[in-house]
Design a protein around this motif. Sequence first.
Motif, PDB file in Angstrom:
ATOM      1  N   LEU A 226     148.736  56.179  92.729  1.00 28.70           N
ATOM      2  CA  LEU A 226     148.455  54.978  93.529  1.00 28.70           C
ATOM      3  C   LEU A 226     147.269  54.216  92.930  1.00 28.70           C
ATOM      4  O   LEU A 226     147.307  52.992  92.815  1.00 28.70           O
ATOM      5  CB  LEU A 226     148.145  55.365  94.980  1.00 28.70           C
ATOM      6  CG  LEU A 226     149.360  55.584  95.893  1.00 28.70           C
ATOM      7  CD1 LEU A 226     148.939  56.259  97.193  1.00 28.70           C
ATOM      8  CD2 LEU A 226     150.061  54.257  96.194  1.00 28.70           C
ATOM      9  N   LEU A 227     146.216  54.942  92.529  1.00 33.41           N
ATOM     10  CA  LEU A 227     145.042  54.277  91.937  1.00 33.41           C
ATOM     11  C   LEU A 227     145.447  53.494  90.693  1.00 33.41           C
ATOM     12  O   LEU A 227     144.956  52.392  90.453  1.00 33.41           O
ATOM     13  CB  LEU A 227     143.981  55.316  91.569  1.00 33.41           C
ATOM     14  CG  LEU A 227     143.147  55.879  92.727  1.00 33.41           C
ATOM     15  CD1 LEU A 227     142.175  56.925  92.205  1.00 33.41           C
ATOM     16  CD2 LEU A 227     142.396  54.773  93.463  1.00 33.41           C
ATOM     17  N   ASP A 228     146.364  54.075  89.893  1.00 33.63           N
ATOM     18  CA  ASP A 228     146.818  53.373  88.681  1.00 33.63           C
ATOM     19  C   ASP A 228     147.512  52.061  89.047  1.00 33.63           C
ATOM     20  O   ASP A 228     147.448  51.084  88.304  1.00 33.63           O
ATOM     21  CB  ASP A 228     147.797  54.245  87.885  1.00 33.63           C
ATOM     22  CG  ASP A 228     147.106  55.475  87.306  1.00 33.63           C
ATOM     23  OD1 ASP A 228     145.861  55.448  87.191  1.00 33.63           O
ATOM     24  OD2 ASP A 228     147.807  56.459  86.997  1.00 33.63           O
ATOM     25  N   LEU A 229     148.220  52.066  90.192  1.00 34.64           N
ATOM     26  CA  LEU A 229     148.958  50.869  90.610  1.00 34.64           C
ATOM     27  C   LEU A 229     148.085  49.876  91.374  1.00 34.64           C
ATOM     28  O   LEU A 229     148.538  48.798  91.737  1.00 34.64           O
ATOM     29  CB  LEU A 229     150.141  51.276  91.503  1.00 34.64           C
ATOM     30  CG  LEU A 229     151.233  52.101  90.838  1.00 34.64           C
ATOM     31  CD1 LEU A 229     152.214  52.633  91.875  1.00 34.64           C
ATOM     32  CD2 LEU A 229     151.972  51.268  89.805  1.00 34.64           C
ATOM     33  N   LEU A 230     146.832  50.283  91.658  1.00 36.01           N
ATOM     34  CA  LEU A 230     145.927  49.457  92.475  1.00 36.01           C
ATOM     35  C   LEU A 230     144.620  49.190  91.725  1.00 36.01           C
ATOM     36  O   LEU A 230     143.549  49.627  92.156  1.00 36.01           O
ATOM     37  CB  LEU A 230     145.608  50.188  93.787  1.00 36.01           C
ATOM     38  CG  LEU A 230     146.768  50.437  94.754  1.00 36.01           C
ATOM     39  CD1 LEU A 230     146.378  51.438  95.834  1.00 36.01           C
ATOM     40  CD2 LEU A 230     147.220  49.122  95.392  1.00 36.01           C
ATOM     41  N   PRO A 231     144.670  48.464  90.586  1.00 34.85           N
ATOM     42  CA  PRO A 231     143.444  48.269  89.805  1.00 34.85           C
ATOM     43  C   PRO A 231     142.334  47.597  90.599  1.00 34.85           C
ATOM     44  O   PRO A 231     141.160  47.832  90.334  1.00 34.85           O
ATOM     45  CB  PRO A 231     143.909  47.397  88.632  1.00 34.85           C
ATOM     46  CG  PRO A 231     145.239  46.859  89.015  1.00 34.85           C
ATOM     47  CD  PRO A 231     145.847  47.825  89.972  1.00 34.85           C
ATOM     48  N   ASP A 232     142.707  46.780  91.596  1.00 30.13           N
ATOM     49  CA  ASP A 232     141.683  46.112  92.421  1.00 30.13           C
ATOM     50  C   ASP A 232     141.735  46.601  93.865  1.00 30.13           C
ATOM     51  O   ASP A 232     141.237  45.923  94.767  1.00 30.13           O
ATOM     52  CB  ASP A 232     141.899  44.587  92.399  1.00 30.13           C
ATOM     53  CG  ASP A 232     141.812  44.048  90.978  1.00 30.13           C
ATOM     54  OD1 ASP A 232     140.869  44.424  90.267  1.00 30.13           O
ATOM     55  OD2 ASP A 232     142.720  43.298  90.577  1.00 30.13           O
ATOM     56  N   GLY A 233     142.370  47.735  94.085  1.00 24.87           N
ATOM     57  CA  GLY A 233     142.543  48.223  95.450  1.00 24.87           C
ATOM     58  C   GLY A 233     141.875  49.563  95.673  1.00 24.87           C
ATOM     59  O   GLY A 233     141.078  50.028  94.850  1.00 24.87           O
ATOM     60  N   ARG A 234     142.196  50.169  96.804  1.00 22.78           N
ATOM     61  CA  ARG A 234     141.572  51.429  97.206  1.00 22.78           C
ATOM     62  C   ARG A 234     142.627  52.317  97.848  1.00 22.78           C
ATOM     63  O   ARG A 234     143.645  51.830  98.349  1.00 22.78           O
ATOM     64  CB  ARG A 234     140.509  51.194  98.276  1.00 22.78           C
ATOM     65  CG  ARG A 234     139.412  50.244  97.906  1.00 22.78           C
ATOM     66  CD  ARG A 234     138.445  50.033  99.068  1.00 22.78           C
ATOM     67  NE  ARG A 234     137.721  51.249  99.436  1.00 22.78           N
ATOM     68  CZ  ARG A 234     136.752  51.784  98.715  1.00 22.78           C
ATOM     69  NH1 ARG A 234     136.395  51.234  97.580  1.00 22.78           N
ATOM     70  NH2 ARG A 234     136.138  52.880  99.115  1.00 22.78           N
ATOM     71  N   VAL A 235     142.350  53.622  97.869  1.00 23.47           N
ATOM     72  CA  VAL A 235     143.225  54.561  98.579  1.00 23.47           C
ATOM     73  C   VAL A 235     142.402  55.308  99.619  1.00 23.47           C
ATOM     74  O   VAL A 235     141.283  55.742  99.337  1.00 23.47           O
ATOM     75  CB  VAL A 235     143.877  55.578  97.609  1.00 23.47           C
ATOM     76  CG1 VAL A 235     144.807  56.513  98.385  1.00 23.47           C
ATOM     77  CG2 VAL A 235     144.660  54.870  96.515  1.00 23.47           C
ATOM     78  N   VAL A 236     142.962  55.428 100.820  1.00 19.14           N
ATOM     79  CA  VAL A 236     142.392  56.311 101.835  1.00 19.14           C
ATOM     80  C   VAL A 236     143.237  57.582 101.787  1.00 19.14           C
ATOM     81  O   VAL A 236     144.434  57.557 102.095  1.00 19.14           O
ATOM     82  CB  VAL A 236     142.460  55.686 103.245  1.00 19.14           C
ATOM     83  CG1 VAL A 236     141.738  56.585 104.246  1.00 19.14           C
ATOM     84  CG2 VAL A 236     141.876  54.289 103.255  1.00 19.14           C
ATOM     85  N   ALA A 237     142.630  58.678 101.340  1.00 15.95           N
ATOM     86  CA  ALA A 237     143.361  59.938 101.139  1.00 15.95           C
ATOM     87  C   ALA A 237     143.060  60.861 102.321  1.00 15.95           C
ATOM     88  O   ALA A 237     141.956  61.380 102.444  1.00 15.95           O
ATOM     89  CB  ALA A 237     142.925  60.582  99.826  1.00 15.95           C
ATOM     90  N   VAL A 238     144.062  61.051 103.187  1.00 16.97           N
ATOM     91  CA  VAL A 238     143.856  61.852 104.406  1.00 16.97           C
ATOM     92  C   VAL A 238     144.645  63.150 104.307  1.00 16.97           C
ATOM     93  O   VAL A 238     145.828  63.150 103.938  1.00 16.97           O
ATOM     94  CB  VAL A 238     144.330  61.076 105.658  1.00 16.97           C
ATOM     95  CG1 VAL A 238     144.245  61.962 106.902  1.00 16.97           C
ATOM     96  CG2 VAL A 238     143.493  59.822 105.864  1.00 16.97           C
TER      97      VAL A 238
END
Length: 246
Positions: free
Chosen positions: A50-62
């Motif tokens: 997901l991080l690779d697909l979100l260069p300007d985004g963030r992940v909330v890992a729950v």
Amino acid sequence: MPREWDAKTYDSLPLPHLGWGRRTLSRLPLRGDERVLDAGCGTGRDTESLLDLLPDGRVVAVDGSVRMLDQLRERLAGRLDRVEVVHADLTRPLPFDGEVDAVFSVAAFHWIEDHAALFSALAARMRPGARLVTECGGRGNIAAVNAAVADVLGGAPDMWDFAGEQDTRQRLAAAGFTDVEVALRPDPARFEPGEQFEAFLATVILGAHLDAMPDADREPFVSAVAGRLAEPVADYVRLEISATRA
Ligand SMILES: C[S@@+](CC[C@H](N)C(=O)[O-])C[C@H]1O[C@@H](n2cnc3c(N)ncnc32)[C@H](O)[C@@H]1O
């Protein structure tokens, strides 16, 4: 809180989850700047993709397992500035700020009995229009493995209640989702017979059974279940969900 996992062994196994993760990611349209919740992220394999697909985004890992999240932090060391790691039960109000633009999940929801509470907790953290794209075990999942378990345990009741298409559609609508698509997909996974198959059974499928057993009974139980199966195959049936937060 949910049960703990043997995260190191989990990551050492040839998991069919890799394919499920790729397939689920391919169903999630992303621009690259979103905030995405990985629900039941485990050791972070898909969080990393997901991080690779979100260069300007963030992940909330729950996730509800401390050991899985420790392994995730190790895997993502150096990239944690864009990951919010949250130890939480997905059926309770989720303890992070703000809303997410999408929810992604692989192989987690069948561990959760109360899907109504799960979908409500997720919906409460999704902005209107956010997509939910997930997969998990669905009705009919691991029926042969369960029959082997019942045989070994002398007809003990099945601990699983895998969700089906109709009940899932109803629960999603009740939790405030629209554009709901739900499908069951048979997807058996074959392993090397012997040690590899038994390690997979013990770590992934039979973990909750083993938690309730004295240590000395665990290995013989796993061997007995493997021995009852005609082939080293986990007869998976996946429940694939796409829906939009209304
Ligand atoms: C089979 S693992 C899948 C992990 C990861 N998504 C993957 O595909 O490898 C299931 C995960 O769901 C998590 N889980 C199960 N029930 C949960 C709950 N109620 N709340 C949070 N996490 C939960 C477990 O701790 C575990 O890490």
